[in-house]
Design a protein around this motif. Structure first.
Motif, mmCIF file in Angstrom:
data_model
loop_
_atom_site.group_PDB
_atom_site.id
_atom_site.type_symbol
_atom_site.label_atom_id
_atom_site.label_comp_id
_atom_site.label_asym_id
_atom_site.label_seq_id
_atom_site.Cartn_x
_atom_site.Cartn_y
_atom_site.Cartn_z
ATOM 1 N N GLN A 196 45.283 -39.271 123.617
ATOM 2 C CA GLN A 196 44.832 -37.934 123.261
ATOM 3 C C GLN A 196 43.475 -37.969 122.554
ATOM 4 N N SER A 197 42.759 -36.862 122.667
ATOM 5 C CA SER A 197 41.508 -36.675 121.949
ATOM 6 C C SER A 197 41.697 -35.536 120.948
ATOM 7 N N ILE A 198 41.333 -35.772 119.695
ATOM 8 C CA ILE A 198 41.611 -34.829 118.610
ATOM 9 C C ILE A 198 40.338 -34.542 117.835
ATOM 10 N N SER A 238 40.211 -40.696 121.116
ATOM 11 C CA SER A 238 39.045 -40.188 120.409
ATOM 12 C C SER A 238 39.486 -39.327 119.226
ATOM 13 N N LEU A 239 38.818 -39.534 118.087
ATOM 14 C CA LEU A 239 39.066 -38.723 116.892
ATOM 15 C C LEU A 239 37.723 -38.249 116.364
ATOM 16 N N LYS A 240 37.611 -36.936 116.179
ATOM 17 C CA LYS A 240 36.366 -36.358 115.673
ATOM 18 C C LYS A 240 36.654 -35.486 114.459
ATOM 19 N N PHE A 241 35.677 -35.410 113.563
ATOM 20 C CA PHE A 241 35.717 -34.482 112.434
ATOM 21 C C PHE A 241 34.659 -33.413 112.672
ATOM 22 N N TYR A 242 35.011 -32.180 112.287
ATOM 23 C CA TYR A 242 34.041 -31.089 112.320
ATOM 24 C C TYR A 242 34.114 -30.324 111.006
ATOM 25 N N ASP A 243 32.958 -30.067 110.415
ATOM 26 C CA ASP A 243 32.881 -29.280 109.181
ATOM 27 C C ASP A 243 31.484 -28.700 109.090
ATOM 28 N N ASN A 244 31.358 -27.562 108.419
ATOM 29 C CA ASN A 244 30.020 -26.994 108.236
ATOM 30 C C ASN A 244 29.367 -27.484 106.945
ATOM 31 N N ASP A 245 30.079 -28.320 106.182
ATOM 32 C CA ASP A 245 29.530 -28.942 104.973
ATOM 33 C C ASP A 245 29.341 -30.429 105.266
ATOM 34 N N LYS A 246 28.130 -30.793 105.657
ATOM 35 C CA LYS A 246 27.860 -32.159 106.113
ATOM 36 C C LYS A 246 28.114 -33.191 105.025
ATOM 37 N N GLU A 247 27.663 -32.937 103.815
ATOM 38 C CA GLU A 247 27.767 -33.923 102.741
ATOM 39 C C GLU A 247 29.216 -34.145 102.315
ATOM 40 N N ARG A 248 29.974 -33.061 102.211
ATOM 41 C CA ARG A 248 31.384 -33.207 101.832
ATOM 42 C C ARG A 248 32.134 -33.988 102.913
ATOM 43 N N GLN A 249 31.901 -33.631 104.163
ATOM 44 C CA GLN A 249 32.587 -34.323 105.256
ATOM 45 C C GLN A 249 32.192 -35.798 105.319
ATOM 46 N N LYS A 250 30.943 -36.098 105.028
ATOM 47 C CA LYS A 250 30.461 -37.479 105.149
ATOM 48 C C LYS A 250 31.253 -38.437 104.264
ATOM 49 N N GLN A 251 31.651 -37.978 103.090
ATOM 50 C CA GLN A 251 32.416 -38.854 102.195
ATOM 51 C C GLN A 251 33.757 -39.253 102.818
ATOM 52 N N ILE A 252 34.418 -38.277 103.444
ATOM 53 C CA ILE A 252 35.694 -38.563 104.106
ATOM 54 C C ILE A 252 35.449 -39.389 105.370
ATOM 55 N N ALA A 253 34.395 -39.033 106.121
ATOM 56 C CA ALA A 253 34.127 -39.689 107.401
ATOM 57 C C ALA A 253 33.726 -41.148 107.226
ATOM 58 N N ASP A 254 32.920 -41.442 106.219
ATOM 59 C CA ASP A 254 32.491 -42.831 106.013
ATOM 60 C C ASP A 254 33.686 -43.739 105.744
ATOM 61 N N ALA A 255 34.623 -43.258 104.942
ATOM 62 C CA ALA A 255 35.832 -44.045 104.675
ATOM 63 C C ALA A 255 36.700 -44.155 105.922
ATOM 64 N N GLU A 301 29.470 -27.913 119.663
ATOM 65 C CA GLU A 301 29.594 -28.405 121.045
ATOM 66 C C GLU A 301 30.030 -29.862 121.071
ATOM 67 N N GLU A 302 29.440 -30.670 120.221
ATOM 68 C CA GLU A 302 29.815 -32.082 120.156
ATOM 69 C C GLU A 302 31.254 -32.245 119.678
ATOM 70 N N ALA A 303 31.641 -31.427 118.727
ATOM 71 C CA ALA A 303 32.979 -31.557 118.141
ATOM 72 C C ALA A 303 34.080 -31.129 119.096
ATOM 73 N N PHE A 304 33.884 -30.010 119.773
ATOM 74 C CA PHE A 304 34.984 -29.388 120.514
ATOM 75 C C PHE A 304 34.988 -29.710 122.010
ATOM 76 N N THR A 305 34.019 -30.455 122.478
ATOM 77 C CA THR A 305 33.998 -30.847 123.887
ATOM 78 C C THR A 305 34.955 -32.004 124.132
ATOM 79 N N ASP A 306 35.737 -31.919 125.210
ATOM 80 C CA ASP A 306 36.650 -32.979 125.621
ATOM 81 C C ASP A 306 37.671 -33.310 124.523
ATOM 82 N N VAL A 307 38.408 -32.285 124.062
ATOM 83 C CA VAL A 307 39.499 -32.534 123.115
ATOM 84 C C VAL A 307 40.797 -31.928 123.656
#
Length: 445
Positions: A6-8, A36-53, A74-80
């Motif tokens: 699955q892609s999420i 595939s696992l993707k994160f999407y958020d409109n707060d780039k800096e907040r998400q980056k802390q979770i994403a880097d880990a 588009e990048e986040a929601f394509t092919d999920v």
């Protein structure tokens, strides 16, 4: 049989709940494989802390999974295949206002109930609808599993604004209570119980609980809850790991249960049955939002930053959340047609015989590849029916207000809430909330 991978996309990648979802997904790759696992958020800096880990964790534990974090829809929601959404429009800063503004007038402020829930709902509707639209534009066959609060208002809004969308609204509170029930009964898992339950989100009752052999477990649970609430045996011995507000909530459930001693209640009913108690028990200078910011939020972000700095998650203190297991079970049921029995928020359409057919109710459903099939609960007693009719009217009026920009409808919604003492106080709270939410709410006239 080889399960399709699955892609999420996790919408709300910067949420403090996101690491719990990631950990649960990784623990269940044998049952729910991921490509595939993707994160999407409109707060780039907040998400980056979770994403880097998360990048470190996935590289160590499941390097075959493609991972990325983005703020581009588009990048986040394509092919999920699945959108797991838990957004918080306005973040905890606005939750704090939701809680503290009503308390100026002696009214409890809470994330999903009463004025606080109404304020949060008015912020959430647009954000959730936006995510649905992204999903349908870029991955029209995907399912959205929505955990964004306040689930009752969001569910009513999506029913009316996007009636044909493949969205399922869920809540983990019944799961959390059932975990406690299982502990009281000495069971290893809540899945050893078959439950009957009805209500609205954060507003419901268990009417029957049995083990897999059909033995009635309600008498033992009722005896326990009427004396201890949902406090577990270990917690009574002083082994609680809960934050103080949750300890109080689980204990208060005994007073809620007394109102209908033949059923077991959702803990959130305390706000509707004892609103003055809740207001008196609360500290306007330190509400639940402050507690979350000082505990879970600090823990999650500090741990994520530590992992990303040392480049290993071998001793990570991030764990799978209860609600994450629920989302995984739901996704599995849809992806592989498992026919899992789950509590979900769905249009009534006869599931409760003597209740509004278009009300969004929370009832057991059988879930397969076509989505949820609600199980009928028959007719409900006058006490619960009256309470639910009043509360579902509040939820519908909030959505009316959002759609039409009506001040009057929102004032009516606040006045109708059992948590608010009268229309004058409702108006005072509403005017303050409008000012606080000028960047988030539609303009009301």
């Amino acid at each position: 049989m080889t399960l399709k991978k699955q892609s999420i996309v996790v919408a709300g990648g910067g949420s403090t709940f996101t690491p719990g979802i990631v950990m649960m997904l990784l623990e269940n790759l044998d049952k729910f494989p991921i490509r595939s696992l993707k994160f999407y958020d409109n707060d780039k800096e907040r998400q980056k802390q979770i994403a880097d880990a998360t990048e470190v964790i996935i590289k160590e534990r499941a390097p075959e999974i493609e991972f990325k974090a983005t703020t581009d829809p588009e990048e986040a929601f394509t092919d999920v295949d699945f959108v797991m959404a838990h957004i918080r429009v306005g973040k905890y800063a606005m939750r704090e206002k939701d809680e503290k503004i009503p308390m100026k007038y002696g009214v409890i402020g809470q994330e999903t109930c009463g004025p606080g829930g109404i304020a949060y709902g008015m912020r959430s509707i647009g954000g959730v609808v936006e995510i649905i639209d992204y999903m349908e534009k870029y991955s029209p066959d995907a399912w959205m599993l929505n955990y964004s609060n306040p689930a009752a208002i969001v569910a009513e809004a999506t029913r009316r604004l996007r009636p044909d969308s493949k969205i399922i609204n869920i809540c983990d509170m019944p799961v959390g209570i059932e975990l406690r029930m299982a502990e009281v009964l000495g069971l290893e898992s809540r899945k050893e119980m078959d439950v009957r339950y009805y209500g609205l989100n954060h507003f419901g009752w268990w009417t029957d609980i049995r083990d897999k052999e059909g033995n009635d477990l309600m008498p033992k649970l009722i005896d326990w809850v009427k004396e201890h609430g949902y406090i577990t045996p270990k917690e009574l011995e002083g082994a609680s790991e809960e934050e103080p507000s949750w300890e109080y909530t689980f204990g208060k459930a005994k007073e809620v249960q007394w109102l209908d001693p033949d059923t077991l209640p959702n803990t959130y009913l305390k706000y509707y049955f004892y609103p003055q108690d809740e207001a008196e028990h609360s500290d306007i200078n330190y509400t639940r939002a402050n507690e979350v910011m000082d505990n879970r939020e600090k823990h999650v972000f500090s741990e994520c930053n530590r992992i990303s700095n040392i480049k290993t998650a071998e001793d990570a203190k991030l764990v799978a959340d209860d609600h994450a297991s629920y989302i995984v079970d739901l996704a599995r049921a849809i992806a592989y047609n498992t026919k899992e029995r789950m509590l979900l928020i769905v249009p009534n359409h006869g599931a409760i015989e003597n209740f509004d057919a278009e009300g969004m109710v929370e009832v057991p459903c059988i879930v397969g590849s076509q989505g949820p099939e609600p199980m009928t609960q028959g007719s409900i007693p006058r006490f619960q029916k009256g309470l639910m009719e009043q509360q579902v009217a509040v939820e519908k009026l909030v959505v009316d207000a959002w759609i039409t920009g009506s001040y009057q409808k929102l004032w009516q919604a606040l006045t109708l809430s059992r948590i608010v003492p009268n229309a004058r106080v409702a108006k005072q709270i509403l005017d303050d909330l409008i000012e606080a939410n000028e960047d988030f709410w539609p303009v009301l006239k």
